[in-house]
Scaffold this motif. Structure first.
Motif, mmCIF file in Angstrom:
data_model
loop_
_atom_site.group_PDB
_atom_site.id
_atom_site.type_symbol
_atom_site.label_atom_id
_atom_site.label_comp_id
_atom_site.label_asym_id
_atom_site.label_seq_id
_atom_site.Cartn_x
_atom_site.Cartn_y
_atom_site.Cartn_z
ATOM 1 N N LEU A 182 0.806 -1.219 0.000
ATOM 2 C CA LEU A 182 0.000 0.000 0.000
ATOM 3 C C LEU A 182 0.841 1.272 0.000
ATOM 4 N N GLN A 183 2.138 1.149 0.042
ATOM 5 C CA GLN A 183 2.995 2.338 0.104
ATOM 6 C C GLN A 183 2.852 3.180 -1.159
ATOM 7 N N GLY A 184 2.797 4.501 -0.938
ATOM 8 C CA GLY A 184 2.727 5.436 -2.062
ATOM 9 C C GLY A 184 1.345 5.615 -2.644
ATOM 10 N N LEU A 185 0.330 5.052 -2.014
ATOM 11 C CA LEU A 185 -1.035 5.147 -2.537
ATOM 12 C C LEU A 185 -1.861 6.145 -1.735
ATOM 13 N N SER A 186 -2.936 6.622 -2.353
ATOM 14 C CA SER A 186 -3.917 7.398 -1.603
ATOM 15 C C SER A 186 -4.747 6.425 -0.781
ATOM 16 N N VAL A 187 -5.494 6.963 0.154
ATOM 17 C CA VAL A 187 -6.317 6.113 1.010
ATOM 18 C C VAL A 187 -7.336 5.339 0.169
ATOM 19 N N LEU A 188 -7.991 6.042 -0.766
ATOM 20 C CA LEU A 188 -9.021 5.378 -1.568
ATOM 21 C C LEU A 188 -8.419 4.371 -2.550
ATOM 22 N N ASP A 189 -7.229 4.653 -3.073
ATOM 23 C CA ASP A 189 -6.571 3.670 -3.951
ATOM 24 C C ASP A 189 -6.177 2.425 -3.157
ATOM 25 N N ALA A 190 -5.723 2.650 -1.930
ATOM 26 C CA ALA A 190 -5.384 1.531 -1.064
ATOM 27 C C ALA A 190 -6.627 0.711 -0.754
ATOM 28 N N LEU A 191 -7.713 1.417 -0.487
ATOM 29 C CA LEU A 191 -8.972 0.738 -0.195
ATOM 30 C C LEU A 191 -9.449 -0.062 -1.405
ATOM 31 N N SER A 192 -9.223 0.482 -2.597
ATOM 32 C CA SER A 192 -9.607 -0.218 -3.823
ATOM 33 C C SER A 192 -8.863 -1.539 -3.952
ATOM 34 N N LYS A 193 -7.575 -1.542 -3.572
ATOM 35 C CA LYS A 193 -6.801 -2.790 -3.596
ATOM 36 C C LYS A 193 -7.409 -3.817 -2.638
ATOM 37 N N LEU A 194 -7.791 -3.339 -1.457
ATOM 38 C CA LEU A 194 -8.318 -4.243 -0.447
ATOM 39 C C LEU A 194 -9.665 -4.840 -0.851
ATOM 40 N N THR A 195 -10.454 -4.080 -1.587
ATOM 41 C CA THR A 195 -11.785 -4.564 -1.970
ATOM 42 C C THR A 195 -11.747 -5.416 -3.240
ATOM 43 N N THR A 196 -10.762 -5.199 -4.087
ATOM 44 C CA THR A 196 -10.653 -6.015 -5.308
ATOM 45 C C THR A 196 -9.782 -7.253 -5.092
ATOM 46 N N GLY A 197 -9.111 -7.313 -3.938
ATOM 47 C CA GLY A 197 -8.260 -8.468 -3.659
ATOM 48 C C GLY A 197 -6.966 -8.466 -4.441
ATOM 49 N N ALA A 198 -6.462 -7.266 -4.790
ATOM 50 C CA ALA A 198 -5.210 -7.154 -5.558
ATOM 51 C C ALA A 198 -4.025 -7.337 -4.613
ATOM 52 N N GLN A 199 -3.781 -8.581 -4.230
ATOM 53 C CA GLN A 199 -2.766 -8.874 -3.220
ATOM 54 C C GLN A 199 -1.351 -8.654 -3.735
ATOM 55 N N ALA A 200 -0.425 -8.545 -2.797
ATOM 56 C CA ALA A 200 0.992 -8.420 -3.132
ATOM 57 C C ALA A 200 1.461 -9.687 -3.840
ATOM 58 N N ASP A 201 2.308 -9.494 -4.827
ATOM 59 C CA ASP A 201 2.854 -10.614 -5.588
ATOM 60 C C ASP A 201 4.250 -10.925 -5.057
ATOM 61 N N PHE A 202 4.422 -12.120 -4.509
ATOM 62 C CA PHE A 202 5.719 -12.545 -3.991
ATOM 63 C C PHE A 202 6.395 -13.450 -5.013
ATOM 64 N N MET A 203 7.722 -13.409 -5.036
ATOM 65 C CA MET A 203 8.473 -14.211 -5.989
ATOM 66 C C MET A 203 9.481 -15.088 -5.268
ATOM 67 N N PHE A 204 9.609 -16.305 -5.757
ATOM 68 C CA PHE A 204 10.606 -17.233 -5.229
ATOM 69 C C PHE A 204 11.378 -17.804 -6.407
ATOM 70 N N THR A 205 12.705 -17.679 -6.355
ATOM 71 C CA THR A 205 13.536 -18.115 -7.475
ATOM 72 C C THR A 205 14.357 -19.338 -7.104
ATOM 73 N N ILE A 206 14.250 -20.367 -7.929
ATOM 74 C CA ILE A 206 15.124 -21.526 -7.839
ATOM 75 C C ILE A 206 16.261 -21.284 -8.819
#
Length: 336
Positions: free
Chosen positions: A85-109
């Motif tokens: 949520l860093q760098g977002l407005s409150v409403l943009d952050a809220l939009s992420k939470l309501t649409t389920g736009a979760q953080a994308d984690f990466m794991f490299t082999i």
């Protein structure tokens, strides 16, 4: 009557303009997040989240957003997950939470890593559900590997394809490994189907074993087919492979980073100075290029190679030439 309708419509317009201006002001308000990730747990409500933000001083007041939630209840129906949520407005952050736009984690082999190294890195990966038993890994992760690829006994080494894999918070580690294993099976099948004729290996699994040795011996990617040709030529002539990475793998945790002559004399199933042919399992996770080199080696007469010290190798056709190369690239440097 008309006057009342006119007053009502005028009041409605004023209300709409006020609401529009109110939302516009909210839209520009930043969420002053000081952490990279924010977690919404199952059962969390927007009101509870808003209060957490206020307590953390990410927003000045919660009331305006509670009013916003009353006006647009569908826009505050938050979903569980971990979000950036860093760098977002409150409403943009809220939009992420309501649409389920979760953080994308990466794991490299990484190519050349051992299964033990992959498992340790996976255990330390952020927000992953490490559901694996390190001492007794469930065989069903690898399906019918033994039957399809000719592996005599189940062993996880070599079966994870080097690549970057994406996951969301609390995805299972076993699911990621299963994906990596299936990817390796697909790539190995493809390479085996396109293999050269008259190779001194009898199964796709043996190709995987050989590919893992090529991976560990190669400092420069373009040398992989030539490195492969040396091993293929030695196997065809019933010569021992005599490759240090297999010795090191066989030593396991007892290896301190310095291979010695006594290590080359010590018997393990992986000491290719002592055993004939290939070791019983792969020794690392090979890249597709290494697998391709194992199944489509270069055509050469080379039987030996020695490191030049810059990641490349000097290749020789005879023992005499090889000994001269060892003297030039190894012994002279040690004596110097």
């Amino acid at each position: 009557m008309k006057k009342l309708i006119l007053i009502f419509l005028l009041g409605l317009v004023v209300l709409m303009l006020t609401a529009t201006q109110y939302i516009s002001q909210l839209s520009n308000a930043p969420l002053l997040s000081n952490t990279r990730y924010f977690e919404v747990k199952r059962g969390d409500t927007f009101v509870a989240i808003c209060q957490r933000w206020q307590q953390a001083h990410w927003i000045e007041r919660c009331l305006p957003y509670q009013v916003y939630g009353k006006m647009f209840p569908e826009r505050v129906n938050v979903k569980a997950g971990v979000y950036e949520l860093q760098g977002l407005s409150v409403l943009d952050a809220l939009s992420k939470l309501t649409t389920g736009a979760q953080a994308d984690f990466m794991f490299t082999i990484i190519e050349g890593q051992t299964f033990k190294q992959v498992l340790a890195n996976l255990k330390a990966a952020p927000f992953i559900d490490f559901d694996l038993n390190e001492t007794n890994l469930a065989r069903h992760f690898w399906g019918e590997i033994e039957e399809v690829f000719g592996a005599a006994d189940f062993h996880p080494e070599g079966w994870l394809y080097p690549e970057t894999y994406h996951y969301h918070a609390y995805n299972k580690a076993s699911t990621l490994l299963k994906h990596a294993s299936e990817r390796m099976q697909t790539q190995l099948t493809l390479a085996w189907q396109q293999r050269a004729q008259d190779l001194p290996i009898n199964s796709a699994y043996e190709a995987l074993i050989l590919a893992s040795i090529i991976e560990k011996e190669t400092g420069k990617a373009q040398e992989r087919p030539v490195i492969a040709s040396v091993f293929v030529n030695r196997l065809n002539r019933k010569m021992r492979l005599q490759t240090d990475p297999t010795v090191i793998y066989g030593l396991g945790d007892s290896f301190d980073g310095d291979i010695k002559r006594r290590h080359l004399r010590e018997y393990t199933p992986y000491n290719t100075y002592r055993i004939k042919g290939l070791p019983p399992t792969p020794i690392a996770m090979p890249s597709f290029d290494a697998i391709k080199a194992a199944t489509q080696p270069a055509q050469t007469d080379y039987l030996y190679f020695v490191s030049k010290g810059d990641g490349s190798h000097y290749f020789s056709k005879s023992l005499k030439e090889h000994n001269q190369a060892v003297k030039r690239y190894i012994l002279n440097k040690q004596n110097g």
